[in-house]
Scaffold this active site. Sequence first.
Site, PDB file in Angstrom:
ATOM      1  N   GLY A 150      29.748  17.145 -13.507  1.00  0.00           N
ATOM      2  CA  GLY A 150      29.820  18.571 -13.185  1.00  0.00           C
ATOM      3  C   GLY A 150      31.069  18.822 -12.365  1.00  0.00           C
ATOM      4  O   GLY A 150      32.045  18.065 -12.425  1.00  0.00           O
ATOM      5  N   ARG A 151      31.020  19.897 -11.563  1.00  0.00           N
ATOM      6  CA  ARG A 151      32.205  20.277 -10.770  1.00  0.00           C
ATOM      7  C   ARG A 151      32.753  19.110  -9.953  1.00  0.00           C
ATOM      8  O   ARG A 151      33.945  18.829  -9.961  1.00  0.00           O
ATOM      9  CB  ARG A 151      31.819  21.375  -9.786  1.00  0.00           C
ATOM     10  CG  ARG A 151      31.974  22.757 -10.307  1.00  0.00           C
ATOM     11  CD  ARG A 151      32.065  23.731  -9.128  1.00  0.00           C
ATOM     12  NE  ARG A 151      32.167  25.072  -9.638  1.00  0.00           N
ATOM     13  CZ  ARG A 151      31.127  25.864  -9.871  1.00  0.00           C
ATOM     14  NH1 ARG A 151      29.911  25.432  -9.613  1.00  0.00           N
ATOM     15  NH2 ARG A 151      31.289  27.066 -10.352  1.00  0.00           N
ATOM     16  N   ILE A 152      31.856  18.418  -9.224  1.00  0.00           N
ATOM     17  CA  ILE A 152      32.325  17.364  -8.314  1.00  0.00           C
ATOM     18  C   ILE A 152      32.801  16.150  -9.109  1.00  0.00           C
ATOM     19  O   ILE A 152      33.884  15.607  -8.855  1.00  0.00           O
ATOM     20  CB  ILE A 152      31.226  16.986  -7.296  1.00  0.00           C
ATOM     21  CG1 ILE A 152      30.883  18.199  -6.425  1.00  0.00           C
ATOM     22  CG2 ILE A 152      31.663  15.806  -6.435  1.00  0.00           C
ATOM     23  CD1 ILE A 152      29.706  18.008  -5.489  1.00  0.00           C
ATOM     24  N   ALA A 227      25.833  11.870  -3.408  1.00  0.00           N
ATOM     25  CA  ALA A 227      25.011  12.985  -3.887  1.00  0.00           C
ATOM     26  C   ALA A 227      23.767  13.172  -3.020  1.00  0.00           C
ATOM     27  O   ALA A 227      23.775  13.988  -2.076  1.00  0.00           O
ATOM     28  CB  ALA A 227      24.650  12.747  -5.347  1.00  0.00           C
ATOM     29  N   ARG A 228      22.719  12.418  -3.298  1.00  0.00           N
ATOM     30  CA  ARG A 228      21.503  12.458  -2.487  1.00  0.00           C
ATOM     31  C   ARG A 228      20.896  11.056  -2.452  1.00  0.00           C
ATOM     32  O   ARG A 228      20.860  10.357  -3.475  1.00  0.00           O
ATOM     33  CB  ARG A 228      20.464  13.425  -3.071  1.00  0.00           C
ATOM     34  CG  ARG A 228      20.748  14.903  -2.798  1.00  0.00           C
ATOM     35  CD  ARG A 228      20.660  15.254  -1.302  1.00  0.00           C
ATOM     36  NE  ARG A 228      20.894  16.660  -1.038  1.00  0.00           N
ATOM     37  CZ  ARG A 228      22.076  17.211  -0.758  1.00  0.00           C
ATOM     38  NH1 ARG A 228      23.163  16.458  -0.684  1.00  0.00           N
ATOM     39  NH2 ARG A 228      22.175  18.504  -0.524  1.00  0.00           N
ATOM     40  N   GLU A 257      17.404  11.000   6.528  1.00  0.00           N
ATOM     41  CA  GLU A 257      18.564  11.373   7.347  1.00  0.00           C
ATOM     42  C   GLU A 257      18.096  12.119   8.582  1.00  0.00           C
ATOM     43  O   GLU A 257      17.174  12.940   8.456  1.00  0.00           O
ATOM     44  CB  GLU A 257      19.521  12.256   6.528  1.00  0.00           C
ATOM     45  CG  GLU A 257      20.159  11.501   5.376  1.00  0.00           C
ATOM     46  CD  GLU A 257      21.148  12.348   4.559  1.00  0.00           C
ATOM     47  OE1 GLU A 257      21.563  13.409   5.033  1.00  0.00           O
ATOM     48  OE2 GLU A 257      21.494  11.925   3.453  1.00  0.00           O
ATOM     49  N   HIS A 276      26.628  11.505   5.995  1.00  0.00           N
ATOM     50  CA  HIS A 276      26.629  12.727   5.171  1.00  0.00           C
ATOM     51  C   HIS A 276      27.828  13.628   5.545  1.00  0.00           C
ATOM     52  O   HIS A 276      27.650  14.764   5.997  1.00  0.00           O
ATOM     53  CB  HIS A 276      25.300  13.482   5.348  1.00  0.00           C
ATOM     54  CG  HIS A 276      24.956  14.351   4.174  1.00  0.00           C
ATOM     55  ND1 HIS A 276      23.667  14.529   3.728  1.00  0.00           N
ATOM     56  CD2 HIS A 276      25.736  15.104   3.346  1.00  0.00           C
ATOM     57  CE1 HIS A 276      23.670  15.347   2.682  1.00  0.00           C
ATOM     58  NE2 HIS A 276      24.912  15.702   2.438  1.00  0.00           N
ATOM     59  N   ILE A 277      29.019  13.072   5.334  1.00  0.00           N
ATOM     60  CA  ILE A 277      30.235  13.783   5.759  1.00  0.00           C
ATOM     61  C   ILE A 277      31.061  14.327   4.592  1.00  0.00           C
ATOM     62  O   ILE A 277      32.149  14.848   4.800  1.00  0.00           O
ATOM     63  CB  ILE A 277      31.163  12.865   6.586  1.00  0.00           C
ATOM     64  CG1 ILE A 277      31.475  11.579   5.820  1.00  0.00           C
ATOM     65  CG2 ILE A 277      30.577  12.578   7.952  1.00  0.00           C
ATOM     66  CD1 ILE A 277      32.683  10.830   6.352  1.00  0.00           C
ATOM     67  N   ALA A 278      30.544  14.195   3.369  1.00  0.00           N
ATOM     68  CA  ALA A 278      31.397  14.476   2.207  1.00  0.00           C
ATOM     69  C   ALA A 278      32.066  15.855   2.241  1.00  0.00           C
ATOM     70  O   ALA A 278      33.195  16.013   1.817  1.00  0.00           O
ATOM     71  CB  ALA A 278      30.613  14.299   0.917  1.00  0.00           C
TER      72      ALA A 278
HETATM   73  C1  DGY Z   1      25.711  19.734  -0.124  1.00  0.00           C
HETATM   74  O1  DGY Z   1      26.445  20.713  -0.189  1.00  0.00           O
HETATM   75  O2  DGY Z   1      24.616  19.702  -0.676  1.00  0.00           O
HETATM   76  C2  DGY Z   1      26.189  18.594   0.690  1.00  0.00           C
HETATM   77  O3  DGY Z   1      25.390  17.489   0.531  1.00  0.00           O
HETATM   78  C3  DGY Z   1      26.285  18.962   2.149  1.00  0.00           C
HETATM   79  O4  DGY Z   1      25.177  19.577   2.588  1.00  0.00           O
END
Ligand code: DGY
Length: 313
Positions: A150-152, A227-228, A257, A276-278
Amino acid sequence: MTKQVYLPDDIPAVGKKILTDAGFEVVVGSGRERDKMKKEGAQASAILIGTQPFDGDVMDSMANLQVIARNGVGYDAVDVAAATKRGIYVVNTPKALSGSVAETAVSELLAISKNLYQNAAAIHADNWNYRKSHPGRDIAGKTVGILGFGRIGQQVAKKLSGFDVKIIAYDPFAKSTDSVNIVDRETIFKTADYVMVHLPAIPETIHTIGTAEFKMMKNDAYLINMARGVIIVESELVTALKNGDIGGAALDVFEEEPLPVTNPLVGLDNVLLTPHIASNTIETKARMAIDATHDIVRVLQGEKPESAVNQLD
Ligand code: DGY
């Protein structure tokens, strides 16, 4: 009466200004805990949340609530069906963060390949020679497998385009491009030197990467998850990392988390763990605040939001 917008976590000033310029009262809270949100948000017509769970019980404590804005893209922690049932919009900010998440993903790919974290820590521990027993790896010539194009995922491919890597991706909804071949899921695990996870956390993806997938992977391949956490069976990942079924992992997200320091991932030599710094950059935080608050204003002024994840009749 002036409508109230509740921010459990503070956001950049540019976002608050959009709300106050539109005539709304902004209430900055003191944190994400359920009880705090229920108390501090009791009068709110809109709320801007992070990744904390937000279910029907919390919604019911906010009688005026019209819109739940996710300061980010993933809305897996929001009970969207409960919101829809109550006539509450759920909106997110998908356009604001893809580039930033992709940058972080590529940074982690580079960092784990060169053992950057461990080598830097070794210097502080007066261990210059750590490098001797921990050589890095080149990226050129390797295969990067992206799960979720997808986008990412597409931004990751774009940013990696100068690294002389072969890029393949798995996504049932995507088509091959000039530089990225869409392949089946098994091919990703079997052939990639880097498996990069850019999937949403939905019933079809939760806990779908575990022992079977790690056994398919090359022994020196890396798993990178931005992602998650719940997409991976974390206990099985720990086993794979300890047994050498895979070479290492770079993880920005976790099943729980904040990651408890007692989690068995902590202290492993072949992992890079980040909190979770992306999308946690100055520029992206401002963009997310702008997009989210614009949609809050739209809803509170009776217009349709631009980025709704649910539909209200
Ligand atoms: C999102 O946008 O879902 C990222 O994980 C940051 O919250």
